[in-house]
Design a protein around this motif. Structure first.
Motif, mmCIF file in Angstrom:
data_model
loop_
_atom_site.group_PDB
_atom_site.id
_atom_site.type_symbol
_atom_site.label_atom_id
_atom_site.label_comp_id
_atom_site.label_asym_id
_atom_site.label_seq_id
_atom_site.Cartn_x
_atom_site.Cartn_y
_atom_site.Cartn_z
ATOM 1 N N SER A 28 0.855 -1.163 -0.012
ATOM 2 C CA SER A 28 0.262 0.083 0.165
ATOM 3 C C SER A 28 0.851 1.325 -0.101
ATOM 4 O O SER A 28 1.827 1.206 0.509
ATOM 5 C CB SER A 28 -0.937 -0.138 1.305
ATOM 6 O OG SER A 28 -0.167 -0.003 2.359
ATOM 7 N N VAL A 29 0.381 2.445 -0.558
ATOM 8 C CA VAL A 29 1.084 3.561 -0.524
ATOM 9 C C VAL A 29 1.039 4.276 0.920
ATOM 10 O O VAL A 29 0.207 4.273 1.414
ATOM 11 C CB VAL A 29 0.263 4.442 -1.381
ATOM 12 C CG1 VAL A 29 1.000 5.975 -1.647
ATOM 13 C CG2 VAL A 29 0.234 4.139 -3.026
ATOM 14 N N ALA A 40 11.330 10.985 -7.650
ATOM 15 C CA ALA A 40 12.182 9.905 -8.181
ATOM 16 C C ALA A 40 12.861 8.762 -7.126
ATOM 17 O O ALA A 40 13.010 9.072 -6.067
ATOM 18 C CB ALA A 40 13.194 10.129 -9.059
ATOM 19 N N LEU A 41 12.746 7.543 -7.485
ATOM 20 C CA LEU A 41 13.552 6.483 -6.707
ATOM 21 C C LEU A 41 14.626 5.934 -7.533
ATOM 22 O O LEU A 41 14.531 5.443 -8.722
ATOM 23 C CB LEU A 41 12.649 5.484 -6.354
ATOM 24 C CG LEU A 41 13.244 4.122 -5.566
ATOM 25 C CD1 LEU A 41 13.710 4.496 -4.199
ATOM 26 C CD2 LEU A 41 12.246 2.923 -5.632
ATOM 27 N N PHE A 42 15.848 5.907 -6.802
ATOM 28 C CA PHE A 42 17.009 5.286 -7.348
ATOM 29 C C PHE A 42 17.698 4.170 -6.320
ATOM 30 O O PHE A 42 17.730 4.388 -5.257
ATOM 31 C CB PHE A 42 18.103 6.340 -7.374
ATOM 32 C CG PHE A 42 17.559 7.530 -8.569
ATOM 33 C CD1 PHE A 42 17.661 7.325 -9.989
ATOM 34 C CD2 PHE A 42 17.293 8.689 -7.844
ATOM 35 C CE1 PHE A 42 17.293 8.528 -10.615
ATOM 36 C CE2 PHE A 42 16.621 9.702 -8.677
ATOM 37 C CZ PHE A 42 16.708 9.622 -10.110
ATOM 38 N N ALA A 93 8.831 1.691 -5.264
ATOM 39 C CA ALA A 93 8.469 2.663 -6.129
ATOM 40 C C ALA A 93 6.767 2.800 -6.035
ATOM 41 O O ALA A 93 6.220 3.977 -6.121
ATOM 42 C CB ALA A 93 8.763 2.195 -7.615
ATOM 43 N N ALA A 94 6.136 1.742 -5.829
ATOM 44 C CA ALA A 94 4.593 1.893 -5.754
ATOM 45 C C ALA A 94 4.373 2.381 -4.219
ATOM 46 O O ALA A 94 3.415 3.251 -4.164
ATOM 47 C CB ALA A 94 4.113 0.303 -5.921
ATOM 48 N N LYS A 99 5.459 5.031 -9.286
ATOM 49 C CA LYS A 99 5.178 4.065 -10.440
ATOM 50 C C LYS A 99 5.102 2.742 -9.844
ATOM 51 O O LYS A 99 5.612 2.257 -8.878
ATOM 52 C CB LYS A 99 6.122 4.202 -11.617
ATOM 53 C CG LYS A 99 7.671 3.991 -11.256
ATOM 54 C CD LYS A 99 8.273 4.365 -12.513
ATOM 55 C CE LYS A 99 10.050 4.474 -12.200
ATOM 56 N NZ LYS A 99 10.757 4.990 -13.251
ATOM 57 N N LYS A 100 4.547 1.813 -10.807
ATOM 58 C CA LYS A 100 4.306 0.664 -10.162
ATOM 59 C C LYS A 100 5.605 -0.305 -10.543
ATOM 60 O O LYS A 100 6.171 -1.410 -9.659
ATOM 61 C CB LYS A 100 3.238 -0.397 -10.917
ATOM 62 C CG LYS A 100 1.806 0.244 -10.932
ATOM 63 C CD LYS A 100 0.744 -0.218 -11.751
ATOM 64 C CE LYS A 100 -0.623 0.130 -11.352
ATOM 65 N NZ LYS A 100 -1.764 -0.670 -12.224
ATOM 66 N N LEU A 101 6.453 -0.307 -11.198
ATOM 67 C CA LEU A 101 7.467 -1.030 -11.588
ATOM 68 C C LEU A 101 8.794 0.064 -11.626
ATOM 69 O O LEU A 101 8.485 0.962 -12.415
ATOM 70 C CB LEU A 101 7.262 -1.859 -12.863
ATOM 71 C CG LEU A 101 6.241 -2.690 -12.741
ATOM 72 C CD1 LEU A 101 6.374 -3.561 -14.166
ATOM 73 C CD2 LEU A 101 6.310 -4.105 -11.705
ATOM 74 N N LEU A 102 10.003 -0.438 -11.061
ATOM 75 C CA LEU A 102 11.164 0.456 -11.333
ATOM 76 C C LEU A 102 11.899 -0.453 -12.233
ATOM 77 O O LEU A 102 12.361 -1.482 -12.321
ATOM 78 C CB LEU A 102 11.916 0.470 -9.817
ATOM 79 C CG LEU A 102 13.032 1.429 -9.956
ATOM 80 C CD1 LEU A 102 12.504 2.745 -9.887
ATOM 81 C CD2 LEU A 102 13.981 1.165 -8.734
#
Length: 718
Positions: A28-29, A40-42, A93-94, A99-102
């Motif tokens: 869950s978010v 963003a996620l790295f 990421a979700a 987003k759903k997929l990184l």
């Protein structure tokens, strides 16, 4: 020896282990503090965060094949993620509502929105220790930082400097590394233990982690989560390797993980004080995973000591493949394969630790790499024989792979070694591992004795070689090598070209010792043996995907024969005149291949047997052509396929009882590093076994095969 040396069948099992990480993921978010937004996620590090980068580099550490991805998307969609479904990079990421997929950064199909919202730079099997990355041929943390710099340039070209600065500073960064260093580079391989103890090695790891974090900070990162190590000793693989008969958790690795975590946590506190405008968070997953494993039912699981794929004890990467059986009740298992958690397990762990890094769901890393090793089967003999026409043989010279490598790989930087117990169990006075893949002598030794030259054939790279050793012959062979240059590159061993270069150097040494005329006599009168091709077929073609994108079995065996021809012509050009070339055995009947491709009942693998026969037919024809082209030389094709087939099919006829598994451990998979002092015992009745480990014959088997093959071929050398 070489003609008398019973050909061998080399079977290599790249028992590739990938490594695993247990990271934090959530479904869950989550609500971020102070209404923060994360553009963003790295992610950096190893397989827990690698969403497919390793698919685009030349490494063994991949999982872009079924049953990986069994529950991904619509099902049965392998993407390079080490799981049955999503991995922590995707969950994170979700969770951050990005987003759903990184996606992996190396994906050539990345779109503008993919880059703007973050990517994974992680590379499965990487570590803090540079040696870890060199051995696995993966992207080091330095390589990943270089990719990140490239990424920043792309973003700046898209949105300008100011927006790029905002994206970089407001994004969340996760680092997962160190598990491969501890489990593989330190405990599994010998190199680092010659330089460090566990205390100084964890110091090295922490220093490398510090360097990476300082560099990442300099590049603009301000929200960084660093994953500690889990209780590595409780992973299914480590239970199998070091947990004894009852497969208990390995205290050795658990203690190392705790030591590293203490040092890493302290270093992160120091960095946090130095970088006051940044948030560096240590993510402790040791306690979480420990509780999860010890109290599995509390979390809704039933099985915590083995994986869902195959037996669950060893299978990972290439060993967990489309021929493996997988459990139907995956929700009952913590581990998907013997190292990576199921999607359900990832979610549970993530929910427990999502508060560690304000909005950023940290990621626990748990990894394991098990290296592959390769194997060989060859023919050997004990007693000296009478040579035709009173011929004399001054020296034996061996080239090729592990069947003839008497220890060269001990002196190069490769994973393919066997200079540890229980190898050498019956060598000399007993328990003397020398780098020979056997419980005792190998064909190189038997051949030297058969030709009445000496009892043991030394490796050329041995720094203690004496004058007599050089004058009477040496082995240039390097375990895990093959005709295909890619085979050698992947395994980091001496190619046939490298071996020829060493042979040229050897000739120069002889010339300096005894002069030109005597050197010419030694070189022309000696017997040469070549054993190669098994690694190409069993590993480079069937186990790895690269060559199958370029060749089918027919064209690949053509390629192999062309490389063999090139080597033999070069060897002839250097003065060799008595050359024996081993064909391939029935590779599909070696214990490892039965386990990998023989189905539930571990039958012989017909695919590999047919490939072996096809190669043998082509090689035999080419050797006939070379014999006609060079009438002053003897090129002898040594057929061991029929001999080993009969030995396996009619075991009792030769005085054996067991032909479908090895003597070491379970006998189904153990070879090289998997057959070690902590293996689940070795058989006491070794004379009843055809195979010592799951790929190499016992000394007794070598002798029987040799006697059969030599009787048929000795006259052809003279």
């Amino acid at each position: 020896m070489f003609f008398c040396e019973v050909p061998f069948s080399q079977l290599f099992l790249a028992i590739l282990w990938s490594f695993s990480t247990i990271i934090i993921s959530l479904v869950s978010v989550v609500s971020l503090p102070n209404n923060e937004s994360v553009p963003a996620l790295f992610v950096f590090g190893d397989s827990i965060l690698d969403t497919g980068n390793n698919d685009y580099i030349e490494t063994f550490f991949k999982c872009n094949f079924p049953p990986y991805g069994e529950d991904f998307g619509g099902g049965n969609q392998p993407t390079g993620r080490f799981s049955n479904g999503l991995i922590p990079s995707d969950f994170l990421a979700a969770e951050l509502k990005i987003k759903k997929l990184l996606p992996p950064y190396l994906d050539p199909n990345l779109k503008r929105e993919d880059l703007l919202t973050g990517v994974s730079f992680a590379s499965g099997a990487s570590g803090y220790d540079p040696l870890t990355n060199n051995i696995a041929l993966v992207l080091s943390l330095s390589d990943q930082l270089d990719k990140f710099k490239e990424y920043k340039t792309k973003i700046q070209d898209m949105v300008g400097e100011n927006t790029t600065t905002t994206i970089i500073s407001k994004s969340i960064y996760i680092l997962s590394s160190g598990s491969n260093d501890i489990t593989n580079t330190f405990f599994l391989l010998p190199f680092r233990r010659l330089q460090y103890n566990i205390s100084t090695y964890t110091d090295l790891m922490v220093s490398k982690a510090k360097e990476f974090l300082e560099d990442l900070y300099e590049l603009g990162a301000r929200r960084i989560g660093i994953v500690g190590l889990p209780n590595l000793g409780c992973l299914p693989s480590q239970r199998t390797l070091r947990g004894g008969f009852n497969r208990t958790c390995s205290d050795l690795e658990n203690q190392a993980a705790m030591l590293f975590n203490n040092k890493l946590s302290s270093q992160i506190d120091i960095l946090g004080k130095n970088f006051t405008d940044a948030k560096l968070v240590y993510l402790d997953i040791y306690k979480i995973l420990s509780d999860m494993v010890q109290n599995a039912t509390k979390y809704g699981f039933e099985v915590a000591d083995k994986g869902c794929c195959g037996t669950g004890y060893f299978e990972v990467g290439g060993l967990c493949n489309f021929l493996s059986q997988i459990c139907s009740n995956r929700s009952n298992y913590i581990f998907w394969d013997s190292f990576h958690p199921t999607e359900k397990a990832y979610n549970i762990i993530s929910s427990e630790v999502n508060t560690m890094f304000f909005s950023e769901v940290p990621s626990p890393q748990l990894f394991i790499v098990i290296v592959w090793s390769f194997s060989t089967i060859i023919i050997s003999l004990v007693s000296a024989v009478r040579l035709p026409n009173n011929e004399s043989v001054p020296a034996v010279i061996a080239f090729g792979d592990s069947i003839l490598d008497t220890g060269n790989n001990d002196y190069i930087n490769t994973l393919f070694k066997s200079n540890f117990r229980p190898y050498g169990k019956d060598f000399g006075g007993g328990n003397q591992p020398t780098g020979r893949f056997s419980n005792g002598l190998i064909p190189s030794d038997f051949l030297a004795a058969i030709l009445d030259i000496k009892k043991l054939l030394p490796p050329y790279l041995d720094p203690n070689l004496k004058r007599h050793d050089l004058l009477t012959g040496v082995s240039f062979a390097s375990a895990a090598s093959g005709y295909d240059p890619q085979t050698n590159k992947i395994a980091s061993v001496l190619s046939l070209s490298d071996q020829l270069e060493n042979f040229k150097e050897y000739k120069t040494k002889l010339h300096d010792m005894v002069g030109e005329n005597t050197t010419t006599t030694i070189i022309s009168k000696s017997v040469y043996l070549l054993s190669s091709g098994n690694n190409d077929i069993a590993n480079t073609f069937f186990t790895l995907p690269f060559r199958r994108l370029q060749y089918n079995v027919s064209t690949y065996t053509d390629f192999m024969v062309s490389q063999a021809t090139k080597f033999l012509q070069n060897l002839y050009g250097l003065g060799a005149r008595k050359i024996g070339v081993l064909g391939l055995p029935n590779l599909g009947c070696v214990p490892s291949q039965r386990t990998l491709r023989g189905g539930l009942h571990r039958k012989c693998s017909e695919r590999e047997n047919q490939a072996s026969m096809l190669f043998n037919k082509k090689l035999s024809c080419q050797i006939d052509i070379l014999g006609k082209k060079y009438p002053d030389a003897k090129f002898v094709y040594l057929d061991i396929y029929s001999v080993l087939s009969d030995l396996v099919q009619n075991t009792t006829k030769y005085g054996f009882e067991v032909a479908d598994k090895g003597c070491c451990g379970s006998g189904n998979l153990e070879v090289s590093i998997l057959c070690n002092p902590l293996s689940l015992g070795i058989c006491s009745n070794r004379s009843n076994y055809v195979f010592w480990d799951s790929f190499h014959p016992t000394e007794k088997a070598y002798q029987i095969i040799t006697s059969q093959v030599f009787d048929k071929n000795v006259d052809k050398f003279f």
